[in-house]
Write a protein that holds these residues in place. Structure first.
Motif, mmCIF file in Angstrom:
data_model
loop_
_atom_site.group_PDB
_atom_site.id
_atom_site.type_symbol
_atom_site.label_atom_id
_atom_site.label_comp_id
_atom_site.label_asym_id
_atom_site.label_seq_id
_atom_site.Cartn_x
_atom_site.Cartn_y
_atom_site.Cartn_z
ATOM 1 N N ARG A 114 0.803 -1.226 0.000
ATOM 2 C CA ARG A 114 0.000 0.000 0.000
ATOM 3 C C ARG A 114 0.835 1.276 0.000
ATOM 4 O O ARG A 114 0.480 2.249 -0.646
ATOM 5 N N PHE A 115 1.908 1.291 0.754
ATOM 6 C CA PHE A 115 2.596 2.555 0.998
ATOM 7 C C PHE A 115 4.000 2.640 0.422
ATOM 8 O O PHE A 115 4.447 3.706 0.038
ATOM 9 N N VAL A 116 4.740 1.558 0.353
ATOM 10 C CA VAL A 116 6.144 1.623 -0.032
ATOM 11 C C VAL A 116 6.302 1.556 -1.540
ATOM 12 O O VAL A 116 7.000 2.377 -2.138
ATOM 13 N N SER A 117 5.667 0.596 -2.187
ATOM 14 C CA SER A 117 5.927 0.378 -3.613
ATOM 15 C C SER A 117 4.895 1.034 -4.523
ATOM 16 O O SER A 117 4.688 0.568 -5.638
ATOM 17 N N VAL A 118 4.223 2.092 -4.054
ATOM 18 C CA VAL A 118 3.256 2.772 -4.913
ATOM 19 C C VAL A 118 3.988 3.637 -5.926
ATOM 20 O O VAL A 118 5.020 4.241 -5.621
ATOM 21 N N VAL A 119 3.477 3.699 -7.156
ATOM 22 C CA VAL A 119 4.079 4.492 -8.214
ATOM 23 C C VAL A 119 3.456 5.879 -8.178
ATOM 24 O O VAL A 119 2.237 6.026 -8.198
ATOM 25 N N LYS A 120 4.293 6.886 -8.116
ATOM 26 C CA LYS A 120 3.789 8.257 -8.097
ATOM 27 C C LYS A 120 3.401 8.667 -9.510
ATOM 28 O O LYS A 120 4.156 8.437 -10.462
ATOM 29 N N GLY A 121 2.237 9.276 -9.654
ATOM 30 C CA GLY A 121 1.763 9.706 -10.965
ATOM 31 C C GLY A 121 1.166 8.542 -11.737
ATOM 32 O O GLY A 121 1.298 7.380 -11.374
ATOM 33 N N GLY A 122 0.519 8.862 -12.828
ATOM 34 C CA GLY A 122 -0.108 7.823 -13.640
ATOM 35 C C GLY A 122 -1.481 7.465 -13.110
ATOM 36 O O GLY A 122 -1.879 7.887 -12.025
ATOM 37 N N PRO A 123 -2.202 6.680 -13.878
ATOM 38 C CA PRO A 123 -3.557 6.317 -13.448
ATOM 39 C C PRO A 123 -3.529 5.339 -12.276
ATOM 40 O O PRO A 123 -2.629 4.513 -12.157
ATOM 41 N N LYS A 124 -4.528 5.453 -11.420
ATOM 42 C CA LYS A 124 -4.637 4.547 -10.287
ATOM 43 C C LYS A 124 -5.195 3.215 -10.779
ATOM 44 O O LYS A 124 -6.157 3.168 -11.538
ATOM 45 N N ARG A 125 -4.562 2.122 -10.380
ATOM 46 C CA ARG A 125 -4.977 0.794 -10.832
ATOM 47 C C ARG A 125 -5.458 -0.045 -9.658
ATOM 48 O O ARG A 125 -5.006 0.152 -8.532
ATOM 49 N N GLY A 126 -6.314 -0.986 -9.936
ATOM 50 C CA GLY A 126 -6.842 -1.858 -8.898
ATOM 51 C C GLY A 126 -5.839 -2.899 -8.455
ATOM 52 O O GLY A 126 -4.786 -3.079 -9.068
ATOM 53 N N PRO A 127 -6.150 -3.639 -7.395
ATOM 54 C CA PRO A 127 -5.218 -4.617 -6.845
ATOM 55 C C PRO A 127 -5.035 -5.845 -7.749
ATOM 56 O O PRO A 127 -4.049 -6.558 -7.599
ATOM 57 N N ASN A 128 -5.946 -6.082 -8.682
ATOM 58 C CA ASN A 128 -5.849 -7.274 -9.524
ATOM 59 C C ASN A 128 -5.472 -6.904 -10.955
ATOM 60 O O ASN A 128 -5.614 -7.707 -11.857
ATOM 61 N N SER A 129 -4.965 -5.707 -11.152
ATOM 62 C CA SER A 129 -4.647 -5.231 -12.492
ATOM 63 C C SER A 129 -3.338 -5.843 -12.988
ATOM 64 O O SER A 129 -2.366 -5.962 -12.252
ATOM 65 N N ASN A 130 -3.316 -6.226 -14.278
ATOM 66 C CA ASN A 130 -2.099 -6.791 -14.883
ATOM 67 C C ASN A 130 -1.425 -5.802 -15.826
ATOM 68 O O ASN A 130 -0.490 -6.168 -16.519
ATOM 69 N N MET A 131 -1.914 -4.570 -15.858
ATOM 70 C CA MET A 131 -1.314 -3.570 -16.741
ATOM 71 C C MET A 131 0.081 -3.198 -16.261
ATOM 72 O O MET A 131 0.343 -3.135 -15.063
ATOM 73 N N LYS A 132 0.969 -2.944 -17.198
ATOM 74 C CA LYS A 132 2.340 -2.553 -16.854
ATOM 75 C C LYS A 132 2.480 -1.058 -16.871
ATOM 76 O O LYS A 132 1.841 -0.359 -17.572
#
Length: 85
Positions: free
Chosen positions: A67-85
Protein backbone atom coordinates in the motif's frame (compact mmCIF):
# COMPACT_ATOMS: atom_id res chain seq x y z
CA UNK A 1 -77.26 -19.94 12.10
CA UNK A 2 -73.67 -20.10 13.39
CA UNK A 3 -73.06 -23.55 11.92
CA UNK A 4 -74.33 -22.50 8.50
CA UNK A 5 -72.11 -19.41 8.37
CA UNK A 6 -69.10 -21.44 9.54
CA UNK A 7 -69.67 -23.97 6.75
CA UNK A 8 -69.89 -21.27 4.11
CA UNK A 9 -66.74 -19.64 5.49
CA UNK A 10 -64.87 -22.94 5.37
CA UNK A 11 -66.16 -23.66 1.88
CA UNK A 12 -65.04 -20.22 0.72
CA UNK A 13 -61.66 -20.68 2.42
CA UNK A 14 -61.16 -24.04 0.70
CA UNK A 15 -62.15 -22.64 -2.67
CA UNK A 16 -59.91 -19.60 -2.25
CA UNK A 17 -56.83 -21.63 -1.28
CA UNK A 18 -57.30 -24.03 -4.19
CA UNK A 19 -56.87 -21.23 -6.69
CA UNK A 20 -53.93 -19.59 -4.89
CA UNK A 21 -51.78 -22.59 -3.89
CA UNK A 22 -50.26 -24.66 -6.72
CA UNK A 23 -50.43 -28.42 -6.71
CA UNK A 24 -48.08 -29.45 -3.91
CA UNK A 25 -47.49 -32.99 -5.16
CA UNK A 26 -46.65 -32.11 -8.75
CA UNK A 27 -43.32 -32.71 -10.44
CA UNK A 28 -41.25 -29.55 -10.54
CA UNK A 29 -37.62 -30.11 -11.51
CA UNK A 30 -37.49 -33.34 -13.49
CA UNK A 31 -36.62 -36.86 -12.45
CA UNK A 32 -33.80 -37.83 -10.11
CA UNK A 33 -32.34 -40.09 -12.81
CA UNK A 34 -30.60 -37.05 -14.29
CA UNK A 35 -29.25 -35.74 -10.97
CA UNK A 36 -25.58 -34.75 -11.16
CA UNK A 37 -25.45 -35.01 -14.95
CA UNK A 38 -23.49 -31.82 -15.57
CA UNK A 39 -21.04 -32.38 -12.70
CA UNK A 40 -20.25 -35.87 -13.94
CA UNK A 41 -19.68 -34.61 -17.49
CA UNK A 42 -17.13 -31.94 -16.59
CA UNK A 43 -13.49 -33.03 -16.81
CA UNK A 44 -11.58 -33.34 -13.54
CA UNK A 45 -8.78 -30.80 -13.25
CA UNK A 46 -6.15 -31.23 -10.54
CA UNK A 47 -5.68 -28.26 -8.22
CA UNK A 48 -2.54 -26.24 -8.83
CA UNK A 49 0.01 -25.78 -6.07
CA UNK A 50 -0.18 -22.36 -4.50
CA UNK A 51 2.20 -20.28 -2.44
CA UNK A 52 1.64 -20.46 1.31
CA UNK A 53 -0.48 -17.55 2.50
CA UNK A 54 1.13 -15.14 4.94
CA UNK A 55 -0.25 -14.77 8.46
CA UNK A 56 0.30 -12.46 11.39
CA UNK A 57 3.22 -10.03 11.31
CA UNK A 58 4.36 -11.16 7.84
CA UNK A 59 0.95 -10.41 6.33
CA UNK A 60 0.83 -6.95 7.94
CA UNK A 61 4.31 -6.24 6.54
CA UNK A 62 3.27 -7.41 3.06
CA UNK A 63 0.12 -5.24 3.07
CA UNK A 64 2.04 -2.18 4.32
CA UNK A 65 4.66 -2.57 1.59
CA UNK A 66 2.03 -3.03 -1.07
CA UNK A 67 0.00 0.00 0.00
CA UNK A 68 2.60 2.55 1.00
CA UNK A 69 6.14 1.62 -0.03
CA UNK A 70 5.93 0.38 -3.61
CA UNK A 71 3.26 2.77 -4.91
CA UNK A 72 4.08 4.49 -8.21
CA UNK A 73 3.79 8.26 -8.10
CA UNK A 74 1.76 9.71 -10.96
CA UNK A 75 -0.11 7.82 -13.64
CA UNK A 76 -3.56 6.32 -13.45
CA UNK A 77 -4.64 4.55 -10.29
CA UNK A 78 -4.98 0.79 -10.83
CA UNK A 79 -6.84 -1.86 -8.90
CA UNK A 80 -5.22 -4.62 -6.85
CA UNK A 81 -5.85 -7.27 -9.52
CA UNK A 82 -4.65 -5.23 -12.49
CA UNK A 83 -2.10 -6.79 -14.88
CA UNK A 84 -1.31 -3.57 -16.74
CA UNK A 85 2.34 -2.55 -16.85
Amino acid sequence: FWLKSARTALACLGACTESLVPDAMGKVHGSLARAGKVKNQTPKVAKAEKKKILTGRAKKRFVYNRRFVSVVKGGPKRGPNSNMK
